[in-house]
Motif scaffolding. Structure first.
Motif, PDB file in Angstrom:
ATOM      1  N   SER A 245     -27.893 -12.814 -41.745  1.00  0.00           N
ATOM      2  CA  SER A 245     -27.346 -13.683 -43.195  1.00  0.00           C
ATOM      3  C   SER A 245     -28.426 -14.636 -43.575  1.00  0.00           C
ATOM      4  N   GLY A 246     -29.549 -14.663 -42.703  1.00  0.00           N
ATOM      5  CA  GLY A 246     -30.712 -15.466 -43.061  1.00  0.00           C
ATOM      6  C   GLY A 246     -30.324 -16.898 -42.558  1.00  0.00           C
ATOM      7  N   GLN A 247     -29.199 -17.491 -42.189  1.00  0.00           N
ATOM      8  CA  GLN A 247     -29.111 -18.638 -41.674  1.00  0.00           C
ATOM      9  C   GLN A 247     -29.910 -18.918 -40.599  1.00  0.00           C
ATOM     10  N   VAL A 248     -30.207 -17.927 -39.628  1.00  0.00           N
ATOM     11  CA  VAL A 248     -31.512 -17.974 -38.763  1.00  0.00           C
ATOM     12  C   VAL A 248     -32.286 -17.001 -39.104  1.00  0.00           C
ATOM     13  N   ALA A 249     -33.679 -17.528 -38.976  1.00  0.00           N
ATOM     14  CA  ALA A 249     -34.844 -16.609 -39.510  1.00  0.00           C
ATOM     15  C   ALA A 249     -35.418 -15.620 -38.424  1.00  0.00           C
ATOM     16  N   GLN A 250     -35.451 -16.410 -37.330  1.00  0.00           N
ATOM     17  CA  GLN A 250     -36.037 -15.845 -36.109  1.00  0.00           C
ATOM     18  C   GLN A 250     -35.581 -16.351 -34.857  1.00  0.00           C
ATOM     19  N   ALA A 251     -35.851 -15.373 -33.702  1.00  0.00           N
ATOM     20  CA  ALA A 251     -35.250 -15.988 -32.488  1.00  0.00           C
ATOM     21  C   ALA A 251     -36.383 -15.632 -31.379  1.00  0.00           C
ATOM     22  N   THR A 252     -36.555 -16.272 -30.539  1.00  0.00           N
ATOM     23  CA  THR A 252     -37.520 -15.992 -29.408  1.00  0.00           C
ATOM     24  C   THR A 252     -36.463 -16.203 -27.971  1.00  0.00           C
ATOM     25  N   LEU A 253     -36.202 -14.886 -27.293  1.00  0.00           N
ATOM     26  CA  LEU A 253     -35.163 -15.194 -26.356  1.00  0.00           C
ATOM     27  C   LEU A 253     -35.885 -14.774 -24.986  1.00  0.00           C
ATOM     28  N   ASP A 254     -36.032 -15.659 -23.937  1.00  0.00           N
ATOM     29  CA  ASP A 254     -36.465 -15.206 -22.652  1.00  0.00           C
ATOM     30  C   ASP A 254     -35.547 -14.921 -21.339  1.00  0.00           C
ATOM     31  N   VAL A 255     -34.237 -15.113 -21.974  1.00  0.00           N
ATOM     32  CA  VAL A 255     -33.130 -14.921 -20.963  1.00  0.00           C
ATOM     33  C   VAL A 255     -32.123 -14.349 -21.667  1.00  0.00           C
ATOM     34  N   PHE A 256     -31.386 -13.405 -21.076  1.00  0.00           N
ATOM     35  CA  PHE A 256     -30.464 -12.578 -21.474  1.00  0.00           C
ATOM     36  C   PHE A 256     -29.135 -12.480 -20.459  1.00  0.00           C
ATOM     37  N   HIS A 257     -27.985 -12.042 -21.069  1.00  0.00           N
ATOM     38  CA  HIS A 257     -26.751 -11.782 -20.263  1.00  0.00           C
ATOM     39  C   HIS A 257     -26.910 -10.874 -19.082  1.00  0.00           C
ATOM     40  N   VAL A 258     -27.603  -9.915 -19.308  1.00  0.00           N
ATOM     41  CA  VAL A 258     -27.828  -8.985 -18.245  1.00  0.00           C
ATOM     42  C   VAL A 258     -29.720  -8.797 -18.247  1.00  0.00           C
ATOM     43  N   GLU A 259     -29.966  -9.135 -16.995  1.00  0.00           N
ATOM     44  CA  GLU A 259     -31.369  -8.998 -16.664  1.00  0.00           C
ATOM     45  C   GLU A 259     -31.876  -8.285 -15.320  1.00  0.00           C
ATOM     46  N   PRO A 260     -32.876  -7.267 -15.576  1.00  0.00           N
ATOM     47  CA  PRO A 260     -33.735  -7.079 -16.780  1.00  0.00           C
ATOM     48  C   PRO A 260     -32.885  -6.665 -17.978  1.00  0.00           C
ATOM     49  N   LEU A 261     -33.363  -7.007 -19.225  1.00  0.00           N
ATOM     50  CA  LEU A 261     -32.671  -6.665 -20.361  1.00  0.00           C
ATOM     51  C   LEU A 261     -32.472  -4.863 -20.581  1.00  0.00           C
ATOM     52  N   PRO A 262     -31.345  -4.429 -20.806  1.00  0.00           N
ATOM     53  CA  PRO A 262     -31.310  -2.886 -20.347  1.00  0.00           C
ATOM     54  C   PRO A 262     -32.356  -2.373 -21.825  1.00  0.00           C
ATOM     55  N   SER A 263     -32.865  -1.140 -21.297  1.00  0.00           N
ATOM     56  CA  SER A 263     -33.815  -0.428 -22.327  1.00  0.00           C
ATOM     57  C   SER A 263     -33.209  -0.044 -23.594  1.00  0.00           C
ATOM     58  N   ASP A 264     -32.071   0.315 -23.480  1.00  0.00           N
ATOM     59  CA  ASP A 264     -31.593   0.436 -24.975  1.00  0.00           C
ATOM     60  C   ASP A 264     -30.919  -0.605 -25.696  1.00  0.00           C
ATOM     61  N   HIS A 265     -31.190  -1.849 -25.130  1.00  0.00           N
ATOM     62  CA  HIS A 265     -30.535  -3.152 -25.954  1.00  0.00           C
ATOM     63  C   HIS A 265     -31.134  -3.508 -27.124  1.00  0.00           C
ATOM     64  N   PRO A 266     -30.296  -3.558 -28.147  1.00  0.00           N
ATOM     65  CA  PRO A 266     -30.774  -3.489 -29.527  1.00  0.00           C
ATOM     66  C   PRO A 266     -31.863  -4.879 -29.801  1.00  0.00           C
TER      67      PRO A 266
END
Ligand code: GLV
Length: 315
Positions: A245-266
């Motif tokens: 929607s453009g409410q958030v323009a960009q995100a930087t994420l270092d942590v995830f629900h599942v780690e390592p982040l699965p290779s097919d994660h969007p």
């Protein structure tokens, strides 16, 4: 004098890493016996568990456990063990190495968003001379959620760079150069107009899912969100929607629900998301080893250390 050596079991989610940490701690703790958890010779002798993301039940097999050491600042990965022995103190691993790494990470990504590097790089890819002029840092409201060891230093670093820096914590704090807000009553004022938000909260029942649509909607339109705390702070779909929607323009994420982040994660290929693999403030083995060895020695001698976590509070 004690007859048998103090015995430590070490677990990291790779046998090779567990062995490396054992070798290092063994050298730093002469006379102690340090074994990888997968090859403990006598579980009844283990007095300390040094762990990163222990498997459920691992620590429960040691009846004489005196303390558990988290290889990291957070203890959520220890509390996630459903069979965790209750009433065994948990020691956090914090120190100037961790705070230094976090302030570098936060400065790097806040500046990147502030100076609009994603758009500059997109222009470079098209050989476009795109002179993006941004407002001065003094007119950029940045907000740091969580003012513990890491959050405080991160906020001070941003204030030192000249940003209009705000901080939010559960209870009132004072941090030089930072406008501090506290509790639910201070939350909206903290979020209002924030253009770059940094999450460094501990993960607790209260903070799980705090990065959600309602929060995003309170930020300045086109804000950037940096999550360097824990994956479950974020409601993933709410972020994806806010980016669309453009409410958030960009995100930087270092942590995830599942780690390592699965290779097919969007998230990996999302054009508005920068993924880093949980390295914001990941301690390196030699520095972490020194801190942990010192904490173990002190706990063994005095029965306590300053960096004890509070399991009921969750950090
Ligand atoms: C890293 O995420 C830590 O808890 O130190």
């Amino acid at each position: 004098m004690k007859g048998s050596p103090v015995t430590v079991a070490v677990y990291l989610p790779s046998e090779e890493k567990s062995q490396d940490w054992c070798n290092m701690l063994g050298e730093l703790l002469p006379g102690w016996k340090v074994e990888p958890m997968h090859a403990v010779s006598d579980p009844s002798a283990i007095e300390y568990g040094v762990v990163w993301r222990p498997k459920t039940g691992d620590l429960a097999q040691f009846p004489k456990l005196k303390a558990i050491v988290s290889i990291g600042a957070g203890i959520d990965h220890v509390l996630a063990d459903a069979a965790l022995p209750q009433d065994v103190p948990i020691i956090r691993t914090v120190g100037t190495d961790l705070t230094q790494r976090m302030r570098e990470y936060v400065a790097l990504h806040v500046l990147r968003h502030h100076r609009n590097m994603p758009d500059i790089l997109a222009s470079q890819a098209k050989s476009e001379w795109n002179q993006i002029v941004v407002p001065p840092a003094t007119r950029r409201k940045v907000g740091v959620m969580g003012l513990g060891n890491l959050g405080k230093v991160a906020a001070q670093t941003l204030a030192g760079l000249g940003f209009d820096t705000h901080g939010w914590a559960r209870s009132p704090r004072e941090v030089g150069g930072v406008t501090c807000h506290a509790g639910t009553e201070g939350f909206d004022a903290f979020l209002e107009g924030t253009e770059i938000l940094v999450n460094l909260l501990p993960l607790t029942g209260e903070t799980r899912g705090i990065l959600n649509a309602s929060l995003f909607n309170k930020l300045a339109r086109g804000a950037c969100v940096i999550n360097a705390a824990r994956g479950p702070h974020l409601v993933d779909q709410d972020l994806v929607d806010a980016l669309a929607s453009g409410q958030v323009a960009q995100a930087t994420l270092d942590v995830f629900h599942v780690e390592p982040l699965p290779s097919d994660h969007p998230f990996w290929s999302h054009p508005q998301i920068t993924v880093t693999p949980h390295i914001a403030s990941m301690i390196d083995a030699p520095t972490g080893g020194q801190i942990i060895a010192a904490n173990l020695r002190q706990f063994e001698a005095e029965g306590s250390v300053p960096d004890l976590a509070d399991a009921r509070r969750g950090y």
